[in-house]
Design an enzyme around this catalytic site. Structure first.
Site, PDB file in Angstrom:
ATOM      1  N   LYS A   1       0.841  -1.213   0.000  1.00  0.00           N
ATOM      2  CA  LYS A   1       0.000   0.000   0.000  1.00  0.00           C
ATOM      3  C   LYS A   1       0.867   1.249   0.000  1.00  0.00           C
ATOM      4  CE  LYS A   1      -1.715   1.742   3.981  1.00  0.00           C
ATOM      5  NZ  LYS A   1      -1.481   3.170   4.270  1.00  0.00           N
ATOM      6  N   ASN A   2       1.765   1.339   0.977  1.00  0.00           N
ATOM      7  CA  ASN A   2       2.556   2.572   1.091  1.00  0.00           C
ATOM      8  C   ASN A   2       3.611   2.688  -0.005  1.00  0.00           C
ATOM      9  OD1 ASN A   2       1.007   3.210   3.262  1.00  0.00           O
ATOM     10  ND2 ASN A   2       2.535   2.705   4.806  1.00  0.00           N
TER      11      ASN A   2
ATOM     12  N   ARG B   1      -4.080  10.933   4.186  1.00  0.00           N
ATOM     13  CA  ARG B   1      -2.972  11.877   4.277  1.00  0.00           C
ATOM     14  C   ARG B   1      -1.981  11.779   3.126  1.00  0.00           C
ATOM     15  NH1 ARG B   1      -1.822  14.649   8.583  1.00  0.00           N
ATOM     16  NH2 ARG B   1       0.317  14.657   7.831  1.00  0.00           N
TER      17      ARG B   1
ATOM     18  N   CYS C   1      -5.541  13.458  12.631  1.00  0.00           N
ATOM     19  CA  CYS C   1      -5.339  12.052  12.312  1.00  0.00           C
ATOM     20  C   CYS C   1      -5.395  11.259  13.601  1.00  0.00           C
ATOM     21  CB  CYS C   1      -3.983  11.897  11.646  1.00  0.00           C
ATOM     22  SG  CYS C   1      -3.523  10.198  11.378  1.00  0.00           S
TER      23      CYS C   1
ATOM     24  N   ARG D   1       0.364  14.950  12.788  1.00  0.00           N
ATOM     25  CA  ARG D   1       1.130  14.625  11.572  1.00  0.00           C
ATOM     26  C   ARG D   1       1.304  15.886  10.726  1.00  0.00           C
ATOM     27  NH1 ARG D   1      -1.146   9.144   9.056  1.00  0.00           N
ATOM     28  NH2 ARG D   1       0.845   9.161   7.942  1.00  0.00           N
TER      29      ARG D   1
ATOM     30  N   ASP E   1       4.259   0.848  12.132  1.00  0.00           N
ATOM     31  CA  ASP E   1       3.032   0.253  11.571  1.00  0.00           C
ATOM     32  C   ASP E   1       2.781  -1.166  12.097  1.00  0.00           C
ATOM     33  OD1 ASP E   1       2.650   2.570  10.186  1.00  0.00           O
ATOM     34  OD2 ASP E   1       3.401   1.814   8.275  1.00  0.00           O
TER      35      ASP E   1
ATOM     36  N   VAL F   1       8.106   7.095  16.798  1.00  0.00           N
ATOM     37  CA  VAL F   1       7.716   7.750  15.536  1.00  0.00           C
ATOM     38  C   VAL F   1       6.361   8.439  15.718  1.00  0.00           C
ATOM     39  CG1 VAL F   1       7.248   7.411  13.076  1.00  0.00           C
ATOM     40  CG2 VAL F   1       9.042   6.082  14.196  1.00  0.00           C
TER      41      VAL F   1
ATOM     42  N   ARG G   1      -8.557  -0.112   4.466  1.00  0.00           N
ATOM     43  CA  ARG G   1      -7.669   0.871   3.837  1.00  0.00           C
ATOM     44  C   ARG G   1      -6.331   0.230   3.517  1.00  0.00           C
ATOM     45  NH1 ARG G   1      -6.546   5.685   7.308  1.00  0.00           N
ATOM     46  NH2 ARG G   1      -5.280   6.034   5.472  1.00  0.00           N
TER      47      ARG G   1
HETATM   48  N1  EPU Z   1       6.757  14.696  10.870  1.00  0.00           N
HETATM   49  C1  EPU Z   1       7.057  16.000  11.165  1.00  0.00           C
HETATM   50  N2  EPU Z   1       6.966  16.938  10.161  1.00  0.00           N
HETATM   51  C2  EPU Z   1       6.624  16.592   8.888  1.00  0.00           C
HETATM   52  C3  EPU Z   1       6.339  15.248   8.596  1.00  0.00           C
HETATM   53  C4  EPU Z   1       6.423  14.320   9.606  1.00  0.00           C
HETATM   54  O1  EPU Z   1       7.367  16.335  12.305  1.00  0.00           O
HETATM   55  O2  EPU Z   1       6.565  17.491   8.032  1.00  0.00           O
HETATM   56  C5  EPU Z   1       6.814  13.693  11.935  1.00  0.00           C
HETATM   57  C6  EPU Z   1       5.512  12.907  12.104  1.00  0.00           C
HETATM   58  O3  EPU Z   1       4.596  13.610  12.921  1.00  0.00           O
HETATM   59  C7  EPU Z   1       5.993  11.624  12.719  1.00  0.00           C
HETATM   60  C8  EPU Z   1       7.332  11.416  12.051  1.00  0.00           C
HETATM   61  O4  EPU Z   1       7.743  12.699  11.564  1.00  0.00           O
HETATM   62  O5  EPU Z   1       6.164  11.786  14.093  1.00  0.00           O
HETATM   63  C9  EPU Z   1       7.341  10.430  10.900  1.00  0.00           C
HETATM   64  O6  EPU Z   1       6.289  10.758  10.004  1.00  0.00           O
HETATM   65  P1  EPU Z   1       6.387  10.479   8.462  1.00  0.00           P
HETATM   66  O7  EPU Z   1       6.296  11.769   7.729  1.00  0.00           O
HETATM   67  O8  EPU Z   1       7.566   9.616   8.165  1.00  0.00           O
HETATM   68  O9  EPU Z   1       5.052   9.659   8.211  1.00  0.00           O
HETATM   69  P2  EPU Z   1       4.265   9.655   6.840  1.00  0.00           P
HETATM   70  O10 EPU Z   1       5.237   9.744   5.745  1.00  0.00           O
HETATM   71  O11 EPU Z   1       3.169  10.658   6.895  1.00  0.00           O
HETATM   72  C10 EPU Z   1       4.310   7.097   6.354  1.00  0.00           C
HETATM   73  C11 EPU Z   1       3.319   5.985   6.223  1.00  0.00           C
HETATM   74  C12 EPU Z   1       2.740   5.649   7.589  1.00  0.00           C
HETATM   75  C13 EPU Z   1       3.901   5.251   8.511  1.00  0.00           C
HETATM   76  C14 EPU Z   1       4.927   6.387   8.577  1.00  0.00           C
HETATM   77  C15 EPU Z   1       6.154   6.049   9.392  1.00  0.00           C
HETATM   78  C16 EPU Z   1       2.376   6.225   4.019  1.00  0.00           C
HETATM   79  C17 EPU Z   1       1.196   6.501   3.190  1.00  0.00           C
HETATM   80  N3  EPU Z   1       2.237   6.374   5.335  1.00  0.00           N
HETATM   81  O12 EPU Z   1       3.595   8.225   6.864  1.00  0.00           O
HETATM   82  O13 EPU Z   1       1.893   4.531   7.390  1.00  0.00           O
HETATM   83  O14 EPU Z   1       3.405   4.988   9.799  1.00  0.00           O
HETATM   84  O15 EPU Z   1       5.371   6.714   7.231  1.00  0.00           O
HETATM   85  O16 EPU Z   1       6.767   4.909   8.900  1.00  0.00           O
HETATM   86  O17 EPU Z   1       3.422   5.844   3.503  1.00  0.00           O
HETATM   87  C18 EPU Z   1       0.054   3.122   7.829  1.00  0.00           C
HETATM   88  O18 EPU Z   1       0.303   2.531   6.760  1.00  0.00           O
HETATM   89  O19 EPU Z   1      -0.741   2.674   8.682  1.00  0.00           O
HETATM   90  C19 EPU Z   1       0.734   4.390   8.099  1.00  0.00           C
HETATM   91  C20 EPU Z   1       0.265   5.272   8.977  1.00  0.00           C
END
Ligand code: EPU
Length: 436
Positions: free
Chosen positions: A22-23, A94, A118, A123, A315, A337, A407
């Site tokens: 998915k991701n 998101r 969220c 996030r 995850d 995280v 999802r």
């Molecule tokens: N963060 C910031 N600022 C930003 C972006 C992120 O402080 O601008 C923080 C977040 O709040 C969090 C950390 O950095 O504490 C990591 O967040 P990240 O941006 O890496 O998460 P994401 O890219 O939004 C993806 C996956 C998530 C998974 C996370 C961490 C997708 C679609 N989503 O989210 O997947 O948990 O990386 O590995 O790729 C899931 O599949 O259930 C899911 C939530």
């Protein structure tokens, strides 16, 4: 609204085939906005809600798509006029913030709704927008939207780690923008997750030079301004298997096996989980693209933290917690995280689990027998945790609101059913009438 009804205590045996990631799929889908030729994506988990929603968003942005019977998807952008991804769509998922980079690179501007709240915690997306600014975009927040403009993007060095470490989607978003920049972009503090490598692989397939993906420093040679005669080709691209689905079925096997063979996976992407399973006494046999796990009655307690890849993935924090309820003593699970990602905790207590939360950690006193209960799913991975607990709990479990689960897990009731679990998907209303 659907729910799962599970009668726990059945041993799982047999094999389960892992779907495409998915991701890994979501940013690749949004990357197709960069290309002018037709793109054929195979191994896409097309039954997932998030994939369907992404296709709808792409359609609203001028892409035509077809889902083939073999589960592959053909996409082609036929109209590059729209630059807006609206709140209605983005608030449901998101990952749709990932239109920002490709829209800027291909169309020179983007208006993408801020994703908003969220259920797994805060996030923010400031790292995404900071990355776009470093490439020369003007970015402002206006009426709940990220509004970005960049007649020309220019390569730059961008540092993308924040207070919680690197950002996975942020890294991919900036990579997509950098594809249409003039010159070289270097992302430092980049996320190393395999999903970033999936996006890099797609960008390479449409003709962009990307190096260093899978490490904290990624180098992208921009194509320069896209559009008109200067366009990127279409391609054929295969999405890798889902490492989180892989981990979830491994944990299901540990909790409720029998012997479960997880097929079509990449074992090396689950090293942290495999190491943990070995330490807590769960036997796993590692093949080239298979993992065979045997169930256990109880496990050694752990003290483990969720951290960015290659450490244990956030995850799988929920599904792991279901297993640690079988611990012979006290386990500590810390999520560094998403420190507030503990929606499943109070629901696990309804099964009789002894758990409490302290800051970003859950303290689990293992060994209490779990008994079936009605529990509510509140996010994707929390739902998986509750289903796993239901497999081992004695008696009947209802996991309500399983649309969260859908999802990210394709046909979970069927996949678990093939392994011998007693899991039925039911309409909540029909069952209420039966109970009356
Ligand atoms: N963060 C910031 N600022 C930003 C972006 C992120 O402080 O601008 C923080 C977040 O709040 C969090 C950390 O950095 O504490 C990591 O967040 P990240 O941006 O890496 O998460 P994401 O890219 O939004 C993806 C996956 C998530 C998974 C996370 C961490 C997708 C679609 N989503 O989210 O997947 O948990 O990386 O590995 O790729 C899931 O599949 O259930 C899911 C939530």
């Amino acid at each position: 609204m659907d729910k799962f009804v599970i009668h726990g205590g059945r041993k799982l045996n047999g094999s389960v085939k892992i779907s495409g990631s998915k991701n890994g799929s979501l940013p690749v889908l949004f990357s197709t906005l960069l290309s002018d030729g037709p793109v054929h994506l195979s191994n896409i988990p097309t039954e997932l809600r998030d994939i369907r929603l992404s296709l709808e968003i792409l359609q609203s942005l001028g892409a035509e798509y077809q889902i083939h019977p073999d589960g592959s998807v053909m996409l082609e952008v036929t109209d590059s006029a729209s630059t807006t991804a609206d709140y209605e769509q983005v608030s449901k998922m998101r990952a749709s913030i990932c239109c920002l980079g490709p829209l800027l690179a291909r169309r020179g501007e983007a208006r993408v709704s801020l994703p908003g709240g969220c259920s797994i915690g805060d996030r923010p997306v400031e790292l995404h927008t900071r990355g776009m600014e470093a490439l020369g975009a003007e970015v402002r927040i206006e009426s709940g939207y990220v509004v970005a403009k960049a007649p020309r993007l220019r390569g730059n060095t961008v540092y993308l780690s924040g207070p919680m470490g690197p950002t996975v989607l942020g890294t991919q978003n900036v990579m997509m923008a950098a594809a249409g920049a003039e010159g070289v972009t270097v992302i430092e503090g980049a996320a190393c997750e395999p999903e970033v490598q999936a996006t890099a692989g797609f960008l390479r397939a449409i003709g962009i030079v990307v190096e260093g993906d899978g490490t904290p420093v990624i180098r992208i040679e921009g194509h320069g301004r896209l559009g008109g005669d200067s366009c990127l080709a279409g391609c054929d691209y295969e999405i890798p298997p889902d490492r989180i689905e892989t981990g979830t079925y491994l944990l299901a096997g540990a909790i409720a096996g029998g012997e479960v063979v997880v097929e079509g996976c990449r074992p090396s992407e689950n090293s942290a989980l495999l190491d943990l399973l070995e330490r807590i006494g769960v036997p796993v046999e590692v093949g080239e693209s298979t993992l065979t796990v045997r169930g256990v009655e109880s496990v050694t307690p752990v003290d483990i933290a969720m951290l960015p890849y290659p450490a244990f993935p956030t995850d799988l924090q929920g599904p792991l917690m279901a297993l640690m309820c079988l611990g012979r003593g006290v386990s500590l699970i810390t999520d560094k995280v998403f420190p507030d990602r503990f929606n499943h905790l109070s629901e696990l207590r309804r099964f009789g689990a002894r758990i409490r939360k302290e800051g970003p950690s859950a303290i689990i006193e293992g060994g209490a027998p779990l008994s079936g209960a009605t529990v509510m799913a509140s996010d994707l991975r929390a739902s998986a945790c509750l289903v796993l607990a239901g497999l081992v709990a004695e008696g009947r479990t209802e996991v309500t609101r399983i649309y969260h689960l859908e999802r990210g897990y394709e046909r979970m009731e069927q996949k678990l059913g093939q392994l011998g679990a007693d899991v039925e998907k039911m309409d909540e209303k029909i069952d209420e009438r039966e109970m009356a």
